[in-house]
Design a protein around this motif. Structure first.
Motif, PDB file in Angstrom:
ATOM      1  N   GLU A 195      -3.206  81.233  28.326  1.00 33.20           N
ATOM      2  CA  GLU A 195      -3.855  80.321  27.143  1.00 33.20           C
ATOM      3  C   GLU A 195      -3.391  80.495  25.947  1.00 33.20           C
ATOM      4  N   GLY A 196      -3.563  82.028  25.431  1.00 27.95           N
ATOM      5  CA  GLY A 196      -3.046  82.116  24.242  1.00 27.95           C
ATOM      6  C   GLY A 196      -1.726  81.919  23.899  1.00 27.95           C
ATOM      7  N   GLU A 197      -0.851  82.306  24.839  1.00 33.00           N
ATOM      8  CA  GLU A 197       0.595  81.980  24.732  1.00 33.00           C
ATOM      9  C   GLU A 197       0.849  80.553  24.825  1.00 33.00           C
ATOM     10  N   PHE A 198       0.169  79.959  25.392  1.00 30.62           N
ATOM     11  CA  PHE A 198       0.486  78.434  25.397  1.00 30.62           C
ATOM     12  C   PHE A 198      -0.198  77.729  24.183  1.00 30.62           C
ATOM     13  N   LEU A 199      -1.139  78.099  23.650  1.00 28.80           N
ATOM     14  CA  LEU A 199      -1.599  77.799  22.428  1.00 28.80           C
ATOM     15  C   LEU A 199      -0.515  78.237  21.216  1.00 28.80           C
ATOM     16  N   ASP A 200      -0.184  79.115  21.249  1.00 27.01           N
ATOM     17  CA  ASP A 200       0.921  79.648  20.349  1.00 27.01           C
ATOM     18  C   ASP A 200       2.014  78.573  20.302  1.00 27.01           C
ATOM     19  N   PHE A 201       2.709  78.472  21.530  1.00 30.02           N
ATOM     20  CA  PHE A 201       3.426  77.523  21.801  1.00 30.02           C
ATOM     21  C   PHE A 201       3.331  75.900  21.248  1.00 30.02           C
ATOM     22  N   LEU A 202       2.107  75.544  21.458  1.00 27.70           N
ATOM     23  CA  LEU A 202       1.864  74.179  21.094  1.00 27.70           C
ATOM     24  C   LEU A 202       1.597  74.243  19.648  1.00 27.70           C
ATOM     25  N   VAL A 203       1.011  75.149  18.722  1.00 30.64           N
ATOM     26  CA  VAL A 203       1.047  75.125  17.552  1.00 30.64           C
ATOM     27  C   VAL A 203       2.310  75.401  16.847  1.00 30.64           C
ATOM     28  N   GLY A 204       3.271  76.360  17.495  1.00 28.55           N
ATOM     29  CA  GLY A 204       4.520  76.397  17.162  1.00 28.55           C
ATOM     30  C   GLY A 204       5.464  75.274  17.197  1.00 28.55           C
ATOM     31  N   GLU A 205       5.230  74.481  18.291  1.00 33.22           N
ATOM     32  CA  GLU A 205       5.975  73.167  18.440  1.00 33.22           C
ATOM     33  C   GLU A 205       5.721  72.304  17.079  1.00 33.22           C
ATOM     34  N   PHE A 206       4.319  72.154  16.922  1.00 34.78           N
ATOM     35  CA  PHE A 206       4.089  71.478  15.692  1.00 34.78           C
ATOM     36  C   PHE A 206       4.515  71.805  14.519  1.00 34.78           C
ATOM     37  N   GLU A 207       4.585  73.177  14.114  1.00 37.28           N
ATOM     38  CA  GLU A 207       5.174  73.622  12.839  1.00 37.28           C
ATOM     39  C   GLU A 207       6.712  73.294  12.903  1.00 37.28           C
ATOM     40  N   GLU A 208       7.391  73.447  13.840  1.00 36.11           N
ATOM     41  CA  GLU A 208       8.925  73.454  14.163  1.00 36.11           C
ATOM     42  C   GLU A 208       8.970  71.879  13.818  1.00 36.11           C
ATOM     43  N   ARG A 209       8.257  70.960  14.358  1.00 30.24           N
ATOM     44  CA  ARG A 209       8.430  69.435  14.078  1.00 30.24           C
ATOM     45  C   ARG A 209       8.323  69.123  12.684  1.00 30.24           C
ATOM     46  N   ILE A 210       7.295  69.656  11.858  1.00 31.00           N
ATOM     47  CA  ILE A 210       7.017  69.330  10.509  1.00 31.00           C
ATOM     48  C   ILE A 210       8.544  70.061   9.669  1.00 31.00           C
ATOM     49  N   ALA A 211       8.805  71.262  10.027  1.00 35.76           N
ATOM     50  CA  ALA A 211      10.293  71.647   9.627  1.00 35.76           C
ATOM     51  C   ALA A 211      11.400  70.601   9.713  1.00 35.76           C
ATOM     52  N   HIS A 212      11.345  70.115  11.021  1.00 37.56           N
ATOM     53  CA  HIS A 212      12.508  69.066  11.233  1.00 37.56           C
ATOM     54  C   HIS A 212      12.371  67.833  10.576  1.00 37.56           C
ATOM     55  N   LEU A 213      11.191  67.247  10.491  1.00 33.58           N
ATOM     56  CA  LEU A 213      10.840  65.867  10.066  1.00 33.58           C
ATOM     57  C   LEU A 213      10.534  66.167   8.380  1.00 33.58           C
ATOM     58  N   GLY A 214      10.134  67.238   7.792  1.00 33.72           N
ATOM     59  CA  GLY A 214       9.902  67.363   6.578  1.00 33.72           C
ATOM     60  C   GLY A 214       8.497  66.986   6.444  1.00 33.72           C
ATOM     61  N   ALA A 215       7.671  67.706   5.710  1.00 34.62           N
ATOM     62  CA  ALA A 215       6.186  67.697   5.581  1.00 34.62           C
ATOM     63  C   ALA A 215       6.060  66.365   4.745  1.00 34.62           C
ATOM     64  N   ASP A 216       7.034  66.041   3.709  1.00 32.53           N
ATOM     65  CA  ASP A 216       6.929  65.006   2.917  1.00 32.53           C
ATOM     66  C   ASP A 216       7.224  63.397   3.454  1.00 32.53           C
ATOM     67  N   THR A 217       7.272  63.609   4.804  1.00 35.68           N
ATOM     68  CA  THR A 217       7.537  62.270   5.529  1.00 35.68           C
ATOM     69  C   THR A 217       6.482  62.185   6.467  1.00 35.68           C
ATOM     70  N   ILE A 218       5.380  63.199   6.891  1.00 34.89           N
ATOM     71  CA  ILE A 218       4.394  63.026   7.884  1.00 34.89           C
ATOM     72  C   ILE A 218       3.168  62.840   7.166  1.00 34.89           C
ATOM     73  N   ALA A 219       2.452  61.790   7.441  1.00 33.96           N
ATOM     74  CA  ALA A 219       0.937  61.406   6.920  1.00 33.96           C
ATOM     75  C   ALA A 219      -0.186  61.845   7.857  1.00 33.96           C
ATOM     76  N   ALA A 220       0.075  61.849   9.031  1.00 38.88           N
ATOM     77  CA  ALA A 220      -1.378  62.175   9.797  1.00 38.88           C
ATOM     78  C   ALA A 220      -0.890  62.778  11.239  1.00 38.88           C
ATOM     79  N   PHE A 221      -1.810  63.494  11.763  1.00 33.77           N
ATOM     80  CA  PHE A 221      -1.657  64.100  12.987  1.00 33.77           C
ATOM     81  C   PHE A 221      -3.002  63.531  13.870  1.00 33.77           C
ATOM     82  N   LEU A 222      -2.838  62.747  14.750  1.00 31.41           N
ATOM     83  CA  LEU A 222      -3.926  61.997  15.501  1.00 31.41           C
ATOM     84  C   LEU A 222      -3.895  62.515  16.674  1.00 31.41           C
TER      85      LEU A 222
END
Length: 460
Positions: A195-222
């Motif tokens: 469960e902990g590893e899966f949580l780390d994967f999910l949070v890491g995926e979010f951080e990678e997506r922000i890095a890819h898209l750029g935080a200055d393009t992302i308005a919201a997490f829904l």
């Protein structure tokens, strides 16, 4: 005889003239869905005279059950007193009082409430606010929305585009460039991780997506606290708080879609903080706010967020978003009466007592043939049907077998919400322990009978 004739006419009128949600167009006009005539408590009755436990609570919404004279009187009294007012230049006392009551229930500083017509328009309003917010702040590029696969957020063009149930997408135009989807937090997709590893994967995926898209393009997490229509998907413990901390670091608004989980469904007025450990920037709600007696929805917004685009920071802007029925006095009066009934009857503490009994009853089905998984959070539960070893995706046979389980449950007196290969249960909050046992007993019998039919070659 007259009543039966009238009921027959209703079925014919529905068959010939209604276009229903989730309509199989090849079969349009060939038949009508069962006609319900009335409801009492946790039961509804069909035109054919069958008495059924309302297993899905309508559509996750009939918290206090059917036949409340208190709500009926509140609706009638308000309709006679003031049936409507234009929200564009007047307001009404039920809307003002309800906003005050809801502000006292929400976590943190979510003290400003905007009323809509239901869940879709509540989420749509929250997303439109993020557009307004970032435009006023001079950040016109900060508009992308991060959502999750298996999510459901509504049926407006924008909220449907944020819905990660990909089966809803065919033949509709989805605003793909605006929305980016993360993995479903379904533990069954953990692929051997803890469960902990899966949580780390999910949070890491979010951080990678922000890095890819750029935080200055992302308005919201829904996000829904529990992905209800996606199959009662419960994320790893701590998921929402971890995601919110990432949002805060990158100035991304966190929107908690509590259209299903609010107003007692998880034992609290709102589940975000007390159940899932997160204080969002916005919370959307609908369904249980009136127990489904009349349509109403809304969004509660953080004072700190509003302060950035109001008062001296308003830049001359007007938040020109609204509906003819925003803050409708009759709907708000119904909501106030609904809250009063929940408080008078102690439904929140009652629900907190019933939650473990409900979960235990469903989990006891886990050892049955055909049952691949059982999930429960609050008074939401799902039994996943699979005909072979658990797969990542349900097969056509799995869905057909699950549909047969639902059919048999109906014959035995229980409505089950069918979602693909899932049998979903979320009964009215007035349900008692004996009634929960009855629900689980019917599901057990339906699963066992279906298994026998499958073995005999009668399903498939």
């Amino acid at each position: 005889m007259h009543d039966m004739q009238n009921e027959d006419r209703t079925a014919v009128a529905a068959r010939d003239h209604l276009l229903s949600p989730s309509e199989e167009m090849e079969k349009l006009g060939q038949s009508a869905r069962p006609v319900l005539t009335h409801g009492e408590g946790i039961h509804v009755y069909t035109a054919a005279g069958q008495r059924l436990i309302d297993g899905p609570a309508g559509m996750w919404c009939t918290q206090i059950g059917y036949g409340s004279s208190e709500i009926a009187k509140a609706i009638s009294d308000q309709a006679l007193r003031l049936s409507y007012n234009s929200p564009w230049y007047t307001t009404n006392s039920p809307a003002a009082e309800l906003a005050e009551r809801i502000a006292a229930m929400t976590p943190g500083d979510l003290n400003r409430v905007f009323f809509t017509t239901g869940g879709s328009t509540a989420v749509d309003t929250a997303l439109r606010f993020t557009e307004y917010y970032n435009n006023v702040l001079g950040r016109p590029a900060k508009k992308k929305i991060i959502a999750r696969y298996d999510s459901y957020h509504g049926s407006t063009a924008l909220t449907a585009s944020c819905t990660g149930r990909t089966g809803n997408w065919p033949n509709f135009d989805i605003v793909g460039e605006r929305v980016s989807f993360l993995s479903s937090p379904n533990p069954r997709l953990a692929d051997g991780r803890s469960e902990g590893e899966f949580l780390d994967f999910l949070v890491g995926e979010f951080e990678e997506r922000i890095a890819h898209l750029g935080a200055d393009t992302i308005a919201a997490f829904l996000a829904e606290p529990v992905q209800a229509s996606g199959g009662v998907i419960i994320p790893p413990k701590g998921y929402h708080a971890r995601i919110k901390s990432v949002c805060k670091r990158h100035d991304i608004l966190y929107i908690s879609d509590e259209v299903v989980t609010a107003f007692g469904r998880c034992g609290e007025w709102f589940a975000s903080e007390k159940v899932f450990g997160v204080v969002p920037d916005m919370i959307t709600f609908a369904k249980g706010v009136t127990s489904g007696y009349v349509p109403l929805g809304g969004v509660a917004i953080s004072e700190a967020v509003l302060a950035r685009v109001s008062g001296a920071n308003a830049q001359g802007g007007w938040f020109n978003n609204g509906y003819t029925y925003t803050g409708h006095p009759v709907a708000c009066a119904a909501a106030l009466a609904n809250i009063a009934v929940i408080e008078r009857d102690g439904l929140l503490p009652h629900t907190r007592v019933m939650i473990p009994h409900f979960a235990a009853g469903l989990m006891a089905l886990g050892g049955l043939p055909l049952v691949a998984d059982v999930r429960a959070a609050g008074m939401l539960g799902a039994v996943e049907i699979m005909t072979g070893p658990p797969h990542t995706e349900a097969t056509a046979l799995d869905k057909k077998v699950a549909a047969r389980v639902d059919e048999i449950a109906w014959e035995l007196g229980l409505i089950v919400r069918p979602i693909g290969n899932l049998c979903v249960i979320s009964p009215p909050l007035t349900v008692g322990a004996a009634e929960i046992d009855r629900i689980c007993g019917i599901l057990r019998e339906a699963i066992l009978r279906t298994g026998k039919e499958l073995a005999d070659g009668l399903v498939g």
